[in-house]
Design a protein around this motif. Structure first.
Motif, PDB file in Angstrom:
ATOM      1  N   GLY A   8       0.787  -1.234   0.000  1.00  0.00           N
ATOM      2  CA  GLY A   8       0.000   0.000   0.000  1.00  0.00           C
ATOM      3  C   GLY A   8       0.811   1.271   0.000  1.00  0.00           C
ATOM      4  N   VAL A   9       0.290   2.256  -0.706  1.00  0.00           N
ATOM      5  CA  VAL A   9       0.869   3.600  -0.782  1.00  0.00           C
ATOM      6  C   VAL A   9      -0.168   4.578  -0.240  1.00  0.00           C
ATOM      7  CG1 VAL A   9       1.607   5.416  -2.386  1.00  0.00           C
ATOM      8  CG2 VAL A   9       2.340   3.042  -2.760  1.00  0.00           C
ATOM      9  N   ASP A  10       0.298   5.552   0.544  1.00  0.00           N
ATOM     10  CA  ASP A  10      -0.596   6.612   1.030  1.00  0.00           C
ATOM     11  C   ASP A  10      -0.867   7.571  -0.132  1.00  0.00           C
ATOM     12  OD1 ASP A  10      -1.893   8.755   2.176  1.00  0.00           O
ATOM     13  OD2 ASP A  10      -0.569   8.860   3.926  1.00  0.00           O
ATOM     14  N   ILE A  11      -2.065   7.510  -0.655  1.00  0.00           N
ATOM     15  CA  ILE A  11      -2.415   8.329  -1.822  1.00  0.00           C
ATOM     16  C   ILE A  11      -2.211   9.815  -1.513  1.00  0.00           C
ATOM     17  CG2 ILE A  11      -4.336   8.965  -3.346  1.00  0.00           C
ATOM     18  CD1 ILE A  11      -5.417   6.067  -2.626  1.00  0.00           C
ATOM     19  N   ASN A  12      -2.501  10.214  -0.299  1.00  0.00           N
ATOM     20  CA  ASN A  12      -2.353  11.637   0.030  1.00  0.00           C
ATOM     21  C   ASN A  12      -0.926  12.002   0.473  1.00  0.00           C
ATOM     22  OD1 ASN A  12      -3.607  14.164  -0.084  1.00  0.00           O
ATOM     23  ND2 ASN A  12      -3.960  14.186   2.142  1.00  0.00           N
ATOM     24  N   ARG A  13       0.054  11.244   0.015  1.00  0.00           N
ATOM     25  CA  ARG A  13       1.469  11.622   0.071  1.00  0.00           C
ATOM     26  C   ARG A  13       2.115  11.420  -1.301  1.00  0.00           C
ATOM     27  NH1 ARG A  13      -0.612  13.073   3.904  1.00  0.00           N
ATOM     28  NH2 ARG A  13       0.005  12.912   6.098  1.00  0.00           N
ATOM     29  N   ASN A  14       1.313  11.027  -2.283  1.00  0.00           N
ATOM     30  CA  ASN A  14       1.821  10.593  -3.581  1.00  0.00           C
ATOM     31  C   ASN A  14       1.703  11.659  -4.666  1.00  0.00           C
ATOM     32  OD1 ASN A  14       0.919   8.475  -6.228  1.00  0.00           O
ATOM     33  ND2 ASN A  14       2.883   8.218  -5.184  1.00  0.00           N
ATOM     34  N   TYR A  15       1.157  12.834  -4.315  1.00  0.00           N
ATOM     35  CA  TYR A  15       1.072  13.934  -5.283  1.00  0.00           C
ATOM     36  C   TYR A  15       2.444  14.600  -5.415  1.00  0.00           C
ATOM     37  CZ  TYR A  15      -3.990  13.472  -4.836  1.00  0.00           C
ATOM     38  OH  TYR A  15      -5.284  12.985  -4.830  1.00  0.00           O
ATOM     39  N   ASP A  16       2.606  15.341  -6.497  1.00  0.00           N
ATOM     40  CA  ASP A  16       3.909  15.936  -6.808  1.00  0.00           C
ATOM     41  C   ASP A  16       4.031  17.309  -6.147  1.00  0.00           C
ATOM     42  OD1 ASP A  16       6.349  16.435  -7.803  1.00  0.00           O
ATOM     43  OD2 ASP A  16       5.767  16.535  -9.915  1.00  0.00           O
ATOM     44  N   HIS A  17       4.355  17.297  -4.866  1.00  0.00           N
ATOM     45  CA  HIS A  17       4.650  18.553  -4.173  1.00  0.00           C
ATOM     46  C   HIS A  17       5.702  18.273  -3.098  1.00  0.00           C
ATOM     47  CE1 HIS A  17       4.090  22.645  -2.782  1.00  0.00           C
ATOM     48  NE2 HIS A  17       4.141  22.168  -1.552  1.00  0.00           N
ATOM     49  N   LEU A  18       6.919  18.800  -3.304  1.00  0.00           N
ATOM     50  CA  LEU A  18       8.033  18.578  -2.370  1.00  0.00           C
ATOM     51  C   LEU A  18       8.197  17.091  -2.070  1.00  0.00           C
ATOM     52  CD1 LEU A  18       7.467  21.593   0.063  1.00  0.00           C
ATOM     53  CD2 LEU A  18       9.213  21.396  -1.709  1.00  0.00           C
ATOM     54  N   PHE A  19       8.090  16.277  -3.125  1.00  0.00           N
ATOM     55  CA  PHE A  19       8.103  14.822  -2.931  1.00  0.00           C
ATOM     56  C   PHE A  19       9.431  14.354  -2.331  1.00  0.00           C
ATOM     57  CE2 PHE A  19       8.147  10.350  -4.182  1.00  0.00           C
ATOM     58  CZ  PHE A  19       6.846   9.972  -3.913  1.00  0.00           C
ATOM     59  N   ASP A  20      10.524  15.002  -2.750  1.00  0.00           N
ATOM     60  CA  ASP A  20      11.842  14.645  -2.211  1.00  0.00           C
ATOM     61  C   ASP A  20      12.014  15.330  -0.854  1.00  0.00           C
ATOM     62  OD1 ASP A  20      14.423  14.031  -1.651  1.00  0.00           O
ATOM     63  OD2 ASP A  20      15.292  15.112  -3.361  1.00  0.00           O
ATOM     64  N   PHE A  21      11.328  14.776   0.140  1.00  0.00           N
ATOM     65  CA  PHE A  21      11.242  15.480   1.431  1.00  0.00           C
ATOM     66  C   PHE A  21      12.572  15.513   2.154  1.00  0.00           C
ATOM     67  CE2 PHE A  21      10.284  11.065   2.401  1.00  0.00           C
ATOM     68  CZ  PHE A  21      10.900  10.827   3.618  1.00  0.00           C
ATOM     69  N   ARG A  22      13.447  14.547   1.885  1.00  0.00           N
ATOM     70  CA  ARG A  22      14.745  14.551   2.585  1.00  0.00           C
ATOM     71  C   ARG A  22      15.596  15.746   2.145  1.00  0.00           C
ATOM     72  NH1 ARG A  22      15.268  10.277   5.730  1.00  0.00           N
ATOM     73  NH2 ARG A  22      14.012   8.427   5.270  1.00  0.00           N
TER      74      ARG A  22
END
Ligand code: ZN
Length: 357
Positions: free
Chosen positions: A147-161
């Motif tokens: 499973g993937v959290d859909i509400n973390r999978n949008y393209d906004h600051l995806f590279d959080f590290r």
């Protein structure tokens, strides 16, 4: 179980489309991992060209069951009232037939009640507190890593590290087995559910408002989610690598996310009016606030949706984006959930009217 199962939500959507000429059925292009096809409704009179649109989605997080009922009832209420020439009454909050007619004539109301049907089915039959979708691709055979959290999978600051300060408590993970179930996926828009939402926004080119219905915490959130808002320094923004490693801390001098003052004001007004109408039903107090005040996030639907006009060089319409967090637990007893449906639906009707004002 009084909550609707996955099949019942879908048939609710299709039967509304069949019953009302002012509702069009939209088939989303991407089937889920388990092969389910998703549907949305466009509600509104037909006048030959696209109208300003409000897009409402729900059922993103599997365990937040009542979101689907909230959106299905919202759609049904508008359609029944418009067809019957009546107003709408939700406890102490009511709307006139003229207001209902205005919404259907002036807006395309796009309702997508169940973004994550695989997750809902799993939550309702196997693991009640399941949150993400059911994609096993990154699990390596570990059932806890599906499973993937859909509400973390949008393209906004995806590279959080890279984007966030090392000490920022940003609620996201790159570990498929993350115990908080906030695994972001291997890349932005890796998931069919997320791509379906993007497709709706692409299709309704005049979308100007977006609401993602979640639970819980009795809040109406608006952008931004990655840091506190500021309207003084346009260069301090999510695209500027000068601020990598500085985002996500509270009450600091390092970073705050730029938002045009007018958008911040308009967003606050829409959220406040939503909460006022909701409170009028039976007195529940919801708080309007920027999403960051809850906790820092990235890859969420609201930040991505608002950021689209910036990323497109203003080619696309600006979309003011919101997240409802209804109730005080994921699975209220059904008698209470029915009241929450009325609370939130009154807020959503008022949201549409405020948007048009
Ligand atoms: Zn949620």
């Amino acid at each position: 179980m009084p909550y609707l199962n996955t099949t019942a939500v879908e048939s609710g959507v299709t039967s509304l489309a069949a019953a009302f000429p002012t509702a069009d059925l939209i088939e989303l292009p991407e089937p889920t991992f388990e092969g389910r096809t998703c549907h949305a409704l466009r509600i509104g009179t037909h006048d030959g060209q696209p109208k300003p649109a409000v897009v409402l989605i729900g059922g993103v997080h599997a365990r937040e069951w009542g979101s689907c009922e909230i959106l299905l009832n919202f759609a049904a209420d508008l359609l029944h009232a418009h067809a019957g020439g009546t107003g709408l009454a939700y406890g102490g909050t009511s709307f006139t037939s003229a207001q209902v007619r205005t919404i259907l004539e002036k807006l395309d109301v796009v309702v997508f009640p169940l973004v994550n049907p695989d997750g809902r089915r799993y939550s309702q039959t196997v693991v009640p507190l399941w949150r993400p979708n059911r994609n096993p691709a990154q699990s390596g055979g570990n059932p806890a890593a599906v499973g993937v959290d859909i509400n973390r999978n949008y393209d906004h600051l995806f590279d959080f590290r890279t984007a966030f300060h090392p000490l920022a408590p940003v609620r996201v993970s790159d570990d498929p087995a993350d115990p908080d179930q906030v695994y972001q996926g291997p890349e932005p828009f890796s998931e069919p559910e997320t791509r379906n939402v993007r497709r709706l926004l692409d299709h309704f080119v005049r979308t100007r408002w977006f609401v993602d219905v979640h639970s819980y915490s009795q809040k109406m959130l608006y952008v931004w989610g990655d840091d506190q808002n500021q309207s003084a320094d346009p260069a301090m923004n999510f695209r500027n690598p000068l601020f990598d490693g500085k985002r996500g801390l509270k009450d600091d001098q390092l970073y705050a996310e730029f938002v045009e003052e007018r958008d911040a004001d308009d967003s606050a007004v829409l959220a406040e009016r939503f909460c006022e109408a909701l409170k009028g039903v039976r007195g529940k107090e919801y708080t309007p606030q920027p999403a960051f005040d809850l906790y820092p996030t990235c890859g969420t639907s609201d930040d991505y949706t608002y950021a689209r006009h910036i990323l497109s060089g203003q080619d696309e319409e600006k979309i003011l984006a919101f997240t409802v967090e209804w109730g005080t637990d994921f699975h209220p007893p059904w008698a209470e959930m029915k009241k929450i449906v009325l609370d939130v639906d009154a807020g959503l009707v008022q949201f549409c009217l405020t948007a048009l004002a």
